[in-house]
Design an enzyme around this catalytic site. Structure first.
Site, PDB file in Angstrom:
ATOM      1  N   ARG A 151      32.243 -31.814 -23.761  1.00  0.00           N
ATOM      2  CA  ARG A 151      33.324 -32.441 -22.891  1.00  0.00           C
ATOM      3  C   ARG A 151      33.251 -31.830 -21.627  1.00  0.00           C
ATOM      4  O   ARG A 151      33.271 -30.683 -21.577  1.00  0.00           O
ATOM      5  CB  ARG A 151      34.602 -32.526 -23.753  1.00  0.00           C
ATOM      6  CG  ARG A 151      34.748 -33.358 -24.868  1.00  0.00           C
ATOM      7  CD  ARG A 151      36.281 -33.135 -25.332  1.00  0.00           C
ATOM      8  NE  ARG A 151      36.529 -31.902 -25.667  1.00  0.00           N
ATOM      9  CZ  ARG A 151      37.485 -31.337 -24.966  1.00  0.00           C
ATOM     10  NH1 ARG A 151      38.042 -32.083 -23.848  1.00  0.00           N
ATOM     11  NH2 ARG A 151      37.887 -29.994 -25.235  1.00  0.00           N
ATOM     12  N   LYS A 155      36.806 -39.324 -28.117  1.00  0.00           N
ATOM     13  CA  LYS A 155      38.035 -38.430 -27.592  1.00  0.00           C
ATOM     14  C   LYS A 155      38.812 -39.451 -26.906  1.00  0.00           C
ATOM     15  O   LYS A 155      39.947 -39.243 -26.778  1.00  0.00           O
ATOM     16  CB  LYS A 155      37.515 -37.384 -26.968  1.00  0.00           C
ATOM     17  CG  LYS A 155      36.926 -36.168 -27.958  1.00  0.00           C
ATOM     18  CD  LYS A 155      37.810 -35.957 -29.157  1.00  0.00           C
ATOM     19  CE  LYS A 155      37.600 -34.877 -30.081  1.00  0.00           C
ATOM     20  NZ  LYS A 155      38.380 -34.497 -31.215  1.00  0.00           N
ATOM     21  N   HIS A 202      44.688 -33.662 -34.547  1.00  0.00           N
ATOM     22  CA  HIS A 202      43.356 -33.360 -34.471  1.00  0.00           C
ATOM     23  C   HIS A 202      43.230 -32.642 -35.920  1.00  0.00           C
ATOM     24  O   HIS A 202      43.337 -31.221 -35.973  1.00  0.00           O
ATOM     25  CB  HIS A 202      43.376 -32.351 -33.193  1.00  0.00           C
ATOM     26  CG  HIS A 202      41.924 -32.173 -32.824  1.00  0.00           C
ATOM     27  ND1 HIS A 202      41.565 -31.088 -32.085  1.00  0.00           N
ATOM     28  CD2 HIS A 202      40.555 -32.991 -33.155  1.00  0.00           C
ATOM     29  CE1 HIS A 202      40.315 -31.154 -32.134  1.00  0.00           C
ATOM     30  NE2 HIS A 202      39.811 -32.124 -32.697  1.00  0.00           N
ATOM     31  N   SER A 217      37.545 -27.920 -32.029  1.00  0.00           N
ATOM     32  CA  SER A 217      36.215 -27.930 -32.473  1.00  0.00           C
ATOM     33  C   SER A 217      35.792 -26.634 -32.811  1.00  0.00           C
ATOM     34  O   SER A 217      35.640 -25.386 -31.804  1.00  0.00           O
ATOM     35  CB  SER A 217      35.357 -28.643 -31.132  1.00  0.00           C
ATOM     36  OG  SER A 217      35.789 -30.049 -31.058  1.00  0.00           O
ATOM     37  N   LYS A 257      37.193 -27.506 -39.299  1.00  0.00           N
ATOM     38  CA  LYS A 257      37.804 -28.949 -39.593  1.00  0.00           C
ATOM     39  C   LYS A 257      36.969 -29.464 -40.703  1.00  0.00           C
ATOM     40  O   LYS A 257      36.953 -30.214 -41.891  1.00  0.00           O
ATOM     41  CB  LYS A 257      38.338 -29.653 -38.673  1.00  0.00           C
ATOM     42  CG  LYS A 257      39.479 -29.120 -37.826  1.00  0.00           C
ATOM     43  CD  LYS A 257      40.037 -30.334 -37.073  1.00  0.00           C
ATOM     44  CE  LYS A 257      38.952 -30.996 -36.297  1.00  0.00           C
ATOM     45  NZ  LYS A 257      38.197 -30.193 -35.223  1.00  0.00           N
ATOM     46  N   THR A 258      35.521 -29.860 -39.849  1.00  0.00           N
ATOM     47  CA  THR A 258      34.717 -30.666 -40.665  1.00  0.00           C
ATOM     48  C   THR A 258      34.113 -29.918 -41.950  1.00  0.00           C
ATOM     49  O   THR A 258      33.844 -30.435 -43.015  1.00  0.00           O
ATOM     50  CB  THR A 258      33.256 -30.971 -39.868  1.00  0.00           C
ATOM     51  OG1 THR A 258      34.113 -31.751 -38.712  1.00  0.00           O
ATOM     52  CG2 THR A 258      32.404 -31.790 -40.573  1.00  0.00           C
ATOM     53  N   ASP A 260      38.238 -35.237 -38.634  1.00  0.00           N
ATOM     54  CA  ASP A 260      38.750 -35.072 -37.176  1.00  0.00           C
ATOM     55  C   ASP A 260      40.001 -35.636 -36.645  1.00  0.00           C
ATOM     56  O   ASP A 260      40.680 -34.808 -35.963  1.00  0.00           O
ATOM     57  CB  ASP A 260      37.547 -35.434 -35.959  1.00  0.00           C
ATOM     58  CG  ASP A 260      37.754 -34.585 -34.793  1.00  0.00           C
ATOM     59  OD1 ASP A 260      38.100 -33.232 -34.997  1.00  0.00           O
ATOM     60  OD2 ASP A 260      37.767 -35.067 -33.718  1.00  0.00           O
ATOM     61  N   ARG A 315      25.054 -31.720 -32.351  1.00  0.00           N
ATOM     62  CA  ARG A 315      25.854 -32.658 -32.652  1.00  0.00           C
ATOM     63  C   ARG A 315      25.276 -33.679 -33.679  1.00  0.00           C
ATOM     64  O   ARG A 315      24.100 -34.069 -33.376  1.00  0.00           O
ATOM     65  CB  ARG A 315      26.973 -33.288 -31.931  1.00  0.00           C
ATOM     66  CG  ARG A 315      27.799 -32.471 -31.326  1.00  0.00           C
ATOM     67  CD  ARG A 315      29.108 -32.220 -32.219  1.00  0.00           C
ATOM     68  NE  ARG A 315      30.248 -31.471 -31.423  1.00  0.00           N
ATOM     69  CZ  ARG A 315      31.281 -31.068 -31.786  1.00  0.00           C
ATOM     70  NH1 ARG A 315      31.965 -31.794 -33.081  1.00  0.00           N
ATOM     71  NH2 ARG A 315      32.235 -30.145 -31.328  1.00  0.00           N
TER      72      ARG A 315
END
Length: 527
Positions: A56, A195, A214, A232, A236-237, A251, A317
């Site tokens: 980002r 996002k 988030h 990130s 989480k994933t 996410d 990704r």
């Protein structure tokens, strides 16, 4: 449908070009390959590169400041202001660019697996792979669009003149909440698309007393739901896609008295060191026709991807639709959470691998949002660095953190879920000296909590942070559970822990009244 875009100024009649609307994924993949933008792996996944923007552009985010946003946006955050006049000028420039001699790809999707609290998302882009990405991360359209829905004008290869529009660089991600329009220019990184809509949901949902998060979420066979907060790269994933659990989403979610619901229609997983053994569900979903891989190394002779090669980026990704996950909660909804996890990658190695939080601690650490900014997640980040990101997602939280924390506190009282801090960072020393917690240790901790095995386990209170650390978690050695015991140099541990605790107070003091009212949740050192 055509009239909406025509009214915006987009030329829908193009004798020499084409406009593709809601094209099938197979067609978008075919177009990406045919245009030389991407290549297929041996397993059929589509591989693309995003140039210098492999994460980002956090410093190129703008919000239009007007009567709608003047008193509702958390302007002290890293949001740059743009005037309505400059935005109108930029919009005209983007539309003129989109109307030039080129094809366009349009998708009309939805955000939010809720019958009432969803948002329409139109994407107008010059690239088929970005249209494909939107079909992954956004959901199927659930209703006719209206004036409350959003449009994204996406010109990823357009380099803007910073002087003409008062920008920091040739890249800009700009949202006008009044006109429900986002402009993305100068970056091929697809994450900006998802996002932008996450930020819109974060702004809108608190008005309906819904807490946007988030987070990843999953449910067990018995229906109990776990929610995983984190930036990130904190897990989480990985943790929400654990074997034996059913993925709700990886996410972005909303939490209310009615339960939990996913915002997205797919996953956007980090691929560095992705393996079949370590993350079988994600690995399988990433290596099949229909998935989209960004910034991974493809061996064109064998057609195989090397997920351990970070030449292009450590932030490689994979995006794919939710249906690529076998253990899936197909409704993208779940009950009120039983357990909520705050994932922090502690680069200093002084936080415990797990601690149960009181409501006051939960509100404090939620606003604090401490973790390590991991390599590759943002441009210029080469190694883990301590950072604070309120609500574990400050760049996407448009309102003041205290508004989200208030909802969290109310829901802890009303809904009664447990809140845990889980350190997925370092143990036995700081980054460079200690080691990162093995994934299998973190998974054992999460699974024991989900099995409710820690409900009556004795705890000890950390003297510096005031955290309640379980003395026993399954077969995990106690020396791992207590960070002080994992350091060889006890004086060095105490010094580093006190420095970190002091930095917590310093960071939270910037929130004024919220900090003073919630200091009971703070580390004991330095009060």
């Amino acid at each position: 449908m055509t009239q909406f875009y025509a009214d915006m100024g987009i030329n829908m009649e193009r004798p020499n070009n084409r406009i593709f609307v809601d094209s099938p994924r197979s067609f978008l993949i075919q177009e990406t390959v045919a245009r030389g933008i991407g290549k297929l792996t041996k397993d059929g996944a589509l591989v693309v590169e995003t140039g210098k923007h492999t994460g980002r552009s956090a410093n190129d985010r703008y919000i239009v400041r007007d009567e709608v946003t003047e008193n509702t946006i958390w302007w002290e955050n890293n949001f740059k202001e743009m005037t309505p006049d400059t935005f109108a000028k930029l919009k005209s420039h983007i539309i003129n660019y989109l109307n030039q001699d080129r094809d366009l790809f349009i998708t009309e999707r939805s955000v939010g697996a809720d019958e009432v609290h969803n948002l329409g998302a139109r994407l107008v882009t010059t690239n088929p792979n970005h249209a494909l990405f939107s079909t992954h991360l956004f959901r199927d359209k659930v209703r006719d669009f209206n004036e409350n829905d959003f449009t994204i004008l996406h010109a990823p290869e357009l380099q803007l003149d910073p002087n003409e529009f008062g920008l920091r660089s040739e890249t800009a991600v700009v949202t006008c909440l009044k006109s429900k329009l986002t402009i993305i220019a100068g970056t091929l990184y697809a994450g900006e698309i998802k996002k932008s809509m996450f930020a819109a949901m974060n702004y809108l949902l608190p008005e309906s007393n819904i807490m946007p998060t988030h987070s990843g979420a999953s449910r067990l066979e018995n229906g109990e739901v776990s929610v995983f907060f984190g930036l990130s790269g904190t897990g989480k994933t990985t943790l929400s896609t654990d074997e034996g659990t059913f993925l709700i989403g990886d996410d972005e979610h909303g939490i209310s008295e009615a339960g939990t619901f996913n915002f997205e229609g797919g996953c956007y997983a980090k691929t560095y060191k992705l393996s079949k053994e370590g993350e079988p569900e994600i690995y399988k979903a990433s290596n099949r026709f229909g998935s989209l891989l960004e910034n991974v190394i493809l061996d064109e002779n064998t057609g195989l991807v090397d997920f351990y090669d970070k030449t292009l980026s450590e932030n490689g990704r994979a995006s794919y639709p939710l249906e690529f996950i076998e253990e899936l909660e197909t409704s993208s909804r779940g009950d009120i959470p039983k357990h909520v996890f705050f994932l922090s990658a502690d680069a200093f190695g002084v936080l415990p691998p797990v601690a149960k939080l009181t409501k006051e601690q939960a509100m404090f650490y939620f606003v604090l949002g401490y973790t390590a900014k991991l390599a590759g997640t943002e441009i210029g980040v080469k190694e883990p660095t301590a950072t604070f990101s309120s609500c574990f997602g400050a760049p996407f939280m448009l309102r003041h953190p205290s508004e989200y924390a208030k909802l969290l506190g109310e829901y802890i009282d009303k809904l009664g879920f447990n809140v845990w801090m889980v350190n997925t960072g370092w143990t036995g020393g700081a980054y460079g000296t200690g080691q990162r917690f093995p994934l299998n240790i973190t998974r054992q901790i999460i699974r024991n909590i989900q099995a409710n095995n820690l409900d009556k386990v004795e705890t000890e209170q950390d003297p510096i942070f005031g955290l309640h650390i379980p003395k026993m978690v399954g077969e995990i050695p106690s020396t791992i559970l207590n960070p002080q015991k994992s350091w060889e140099d006890q004086e060095a541990y105490t010094k580093k822990a006190q420095e970190l605790a002091d930095s917590f107070h310093k960071q939270m003091s910037t929130f004024g009244n919220f900090y003073e009212e919630n200091i009971s949740g703070a580390p004991t050192f330095g009060k």
